[in-house]
Design a protein around this motif. Structure first.
Motif, PDB file in Angstrom:
ATOM      1  N   GLU A 227       1.022  -1.232   0.066  1.00  0.00           N
ATOM      2  CA  GLU A 227      -0.226  -0.018   0.357  1.00  0.00           C
ATOM      3  C   GLU A 227       0.661   0.897   0.297  1.00  0.00           C
ATOM      4  OE1 GLU A 227      -2.768  -0.349  -0.194  1.00  0.00           O
ATOM      5  OE2 GLU A 227      -3.135  -2.040  -0.926  1.00  0.00           O
TER       6      GLU A 227
ATOM      7  N   ALA B 178       1.719   3.482  -8.668  1.00  0.00           N
ATOM      8  CA  ALA B 178       0.367   2.653  -8.389  1.00  0.00           C
ATOM      9  C   ALA B 178       0.302   1.302  -7.035  1.00  0.00           C
ATOM     10  CB  ALA B 178      -0.076   1.870  -9.608  1.00  0.00           C
TER      11      ALA B 178
ATOM     12  N   GLN C 230      -1.107  -3.106  -6.089  1.00  0.00           N
ATOM     13  CA  GLN C 230      -0.992  -4.238  -7.556  1.00  0.00           C
ATOM     14  C   GLN C 230      -0.126  -5.069  -6.872  1.00  0.00           C
ATOM     15  OE1 GLN C 230      -2.884  -2.569  -9.703  1.00  0.00           O
ATOM     16  NE2 GLN C 230      -3.424  -0.568  -8.354  1.00  0.00           N
TER      17      GLN C 230
ATOM     18  N   GLU D 279      -1.028 -10.101 -10.961  1.00  0.00           N
ATOM     19  CA  GLU D 279      -1.734 -11.697 -11.784  1.00  0.00           C
ATOM     20  C   GLU D 279      -0.624 -12.203 -12.906  1.00  0.00           C
ATOM     21  OE1 GLU D 279      -5.706 -11.031 -12.018  1.00  0.00           O
ATOM     22  OE2 GLU D 279      -5.579 -10.256 -10.067  1.00  0.00           O
TER      23      GLU D 279
ATOM     24  N   THR E 237      -0.674  -7.310 -16.076  1.00  0.00           N
ATOM     25  CA  THR E 237      -2.312  -7.610 -15.472  1.00  0.00           C
ATOM     26  C   THR E 237      -2.365  -7.607 -13.697  1.00  0.00           C
ATOM     27  OG1 THR E 237      -3.355  -8.531 -17.784  1.00  0.00           O
ATOM     28  CG2 THR E 237      -4.646  -8.671 -15.640  1.00  0.00           C
ATOM     29  N   SER E 238      -2.997  -6.625 -12.931  1.00  0.00           N
ATOM     30  CA  SER E 238      -3.094  -6.709 -12.031  1.00  0.00           C
ATOM     31  C   SER E 238      -4.353  -6.869 -11.651  1.00  0.00           C
ATOM     32  CB  SER E 238      -2.825  -5.949 -11.301  1.00  0.00           C
ATOM     33  OG  SER E 238      -3.583  -4.606 -11.220  1.00  0.00           O
ATOM     34  N   ALA E 239      -5.351  -7.247 -10.606  1.00  0.00           N
ATOM     35  CA  ALA E 239      -6.703  -6.959 -10.207  1.00  0.00           C
ATOM     36  C   ALA E 239      -7.646  -5.771 -10.781  1.00  0.00           C
ATOM     37  CB  ALA E 239      -6.798  -7.710  -8.419  1.00  0.00           C
ATOM     38  N   THR E 240      -6.993  -4.835 -10.531  1.00  0.00           N
ATOM     39  CA  THR E 240      -7.768  -3.551 -11.259  1.00  0.00           C
ATOM     40  C   THR E 240      -6.570  -3.482 -12.874  1.00  0.00           C
ATOM     41  OG1 THR E 240      -6.027  -1.886  -9.722  1.00  0.00           O
ATOM     42  CG2 THR E 240      -8.421  -3.075  -8.840  1.00  0.00           C
ATOM     43  N   ARG E 241      -6.160  -3.829 -13.673  1.00  0.00           N
ATOM     44  CA  ARG E 241      -5.283  -2.643 -14.156  1.00  0.00           C
ATOM     45  C   ARG E 241      -4.918  -3.877 -15.214  1.00  0.00           C
ATOM     46  NH1 ARG E 241      -2.466   2.133 -12.045  1.00  0.00           N
ATOM     47  NH2 ARG E 241      -1.901   2.211 -14.003  1.00  0.00           N
ATOM     48  N   THR E 242      -4.422  -3.335 -16.530  1.00  0.00           N
ATOM     49  CA  THR E 242      -3.733  -3.781 -17.125  1.00  0.00           C
ATOM     50  C   THR E 242      -3.011  -2.822 -17.841  1.00  0.00           C
ATOM     51  OG1 THR E 242      -4.797  -5.723 -17.773  1.00  0.00           O
ATOM     52  CG2 THR E 242      -3.801  -5.518 -19.749  1.00  0.00           C
ATOM     53  N   ASP E 243      -1.159  -2.631 -18.075  1.00  0.00           N
ATOM     54  CA  ASP E 243      -0.890  -1.560 -18.597  1.00  0.00           C
ATOM     55  C   ASP E 243       0.117  -2.227 -19.533  1.00  0.00           C
ATOM     56  OD1 ASP E 243      -1.476   0.550 -17.096  1.00  0.00           O
ATOM     57  OD2 ASP E 243      -1.345  -1.114 -15.970  1.00  0.00           O
TER      58      ASP E 243
END
Length: 389
Positions: free
Chosen positions: A35, A125, A128, A131, A143-149
């Protein structure tokens, strides 16, 4: 979102790499699992961050390739980082052996790095947990739980598994293996050693320290050793722990300033002096008592033969301990081993066989001595990668 570079890990190496890449006009994203960024920076140096060492040199690093660190360390030096600290008005002081600490708090170093990243347009960020990492058509997709970059460059800066309570893991090694990179077997380093067997007696000295010369695998450090309720710690022991392997012994010279024959000379000068008194002049009383008991010498020096005193000298100069292990990653300040240097360019930190993939900091098989050396490797390796992204 699309970036020029994605950096996995918001620790010392990751943030430093990000700020320098951002300064070069690169669009940079830092993905941090925790965090907050810089957690290990905050606890370093007793909360004051031993941020570098004036005596940084390649010889102060362990690696399967002893030449690997030379390029980055030479091109971005301790003075370069000191200059940055000075520009931010952070007061610091030098302690023993070239170690530099903040006068105030390690939070100042984290704040400095974050401020530099923000000024360079770096996106950070937190929270994160990555995944999946995929690579195709010259781009990395994270890719993580909330975003893809996505980005053409990916930097592994997630460190090693030391201090897992701070979120450390073996993620760097798993990711490196995914791309076919070899790993030098990781192990805890700069870690307290535990004692068993006949050495258990020394646990009763918990809290007692002494200035010694400790040796493991022909490598010696002259600093303080500390007896603990589990075994041995203190700077001298932490240093040699990086060279120690299971099954090896550690020798301690309790009188590193004395030359052979000193006890015999003392006997001839003051034969009525008690053996215990001689030890107590130089060592804490309880330690002196334990050593005298193990040496089975009591009474005045004059009552001992020269041979017995020479044998005592030799034992005190190379007291043999046989650690039965270490306190592991939970108490290790760093991790030795990691992504093999042979897989990387020493100039750019880029994987030779995987274009656009970089590894920096503790994730790499480069481990510094205690005293700011590992932070300097983070700064130097992070800077080197940033110049190539």
């Amino acid at each position: 979102m699309e970036y020029d570079a994605i950096i996995l890990g918001g620790g010392a190496a990751g943030l430093y790499c990000a700020m320098h890449a951002g300064r070069r006009g690169k669009r940079v994203l830092v993905l941090e699992r925790g965090e907050k960024v810089g957690k290990k920076i905050l606890i370093s140096g007793g909360g004051r961050c031993n941020f570098t060492n004036r005596h940084t040199r390649p010889e102060a690093y362990l690696s399967s390739n002893r030449h690997f660190a030379k390029s980055a360390l030479a091109r971005h030096t301790a003075q370069d980082f000191i200059d940055l600290v000075d520009r931010h008005g952070i007061a610091w002081h030098e302690k023993t052996l070239g170690q530099l600490f903040c006068d105030g708090s390690a939070r100042q170093i984290v704040a400095m790095l974050v401020e530099e990243c923000e000024a360079a347009g770096v996106k950070i960020a937190t929270g994160q947990d990555v995944e999946t990492v995929e690579h195709s058509d010259g781009r990395y997709s994270i890719t993580s739980a909330t975003r893809t970059d996505t980005a053409p460059a990916l930097v592994i800066a997630t460190g090693g598994p030391s201090i897992p309570k701070m979120g450390a893991s073996d993620f760097a090694y798993r990711l490196a293996r995914q791309f076919g990179l070899k790993i030098v077997e990781p192990r805890p380093a700069l870690v307290p050693l535990t004692l068993g067997g006949e050495d258990v007696l020394f646990r009763d000295l918990s809290g007692i320290s002494a200035d010694v010369a400790a040796t493991a695998n022909k490598t010696t450090f002259r600093e303080a050793a500390l007896f603990t309720h589990r075994g041995l710690s203190g700077p001298a022991i932490l240093q040699v722990s990086s060279y120690w392997r299971n099954g090896d012994g550690v020798t301690v010279d309790f009188f590193p300033d004395e030359k052979p024959g000193w006890l015999v000379a003392h006997k001839h000068e003051a034969p009525r002096t008690a053996f215990m008194s001689v030890l107590r002049e130089r060592l804490p009383e309880r330690l002196a008592g334990t050593l005298a008991e193990r040496l089975e010498i009591a009474g005045e020096l004059g009552s001992q033969t020269d041979k017995a005193l020479r044998q005592a000298e030799a034992r005190l100069a190379a007291w043999h301990f046989m650690p039965n292990g270490s306190e592991g990653y939970a108490k290790a300040e760093v991790t030795a081993g990691g992504i093999a240097c042979g897989e990387l360019s020493s100039q750019t930190m880029e994987a030779r066989a995987v274009p656009g993939l970089y590894a920096i900091g503790e994730a790499v098989d480069v481990t510094g001595w205690l005293g700011g050396y590992n932070f300097q490797w983070a700064w130097s390796s992070g800077w080197a990668a940033a110049q190539a992204i």
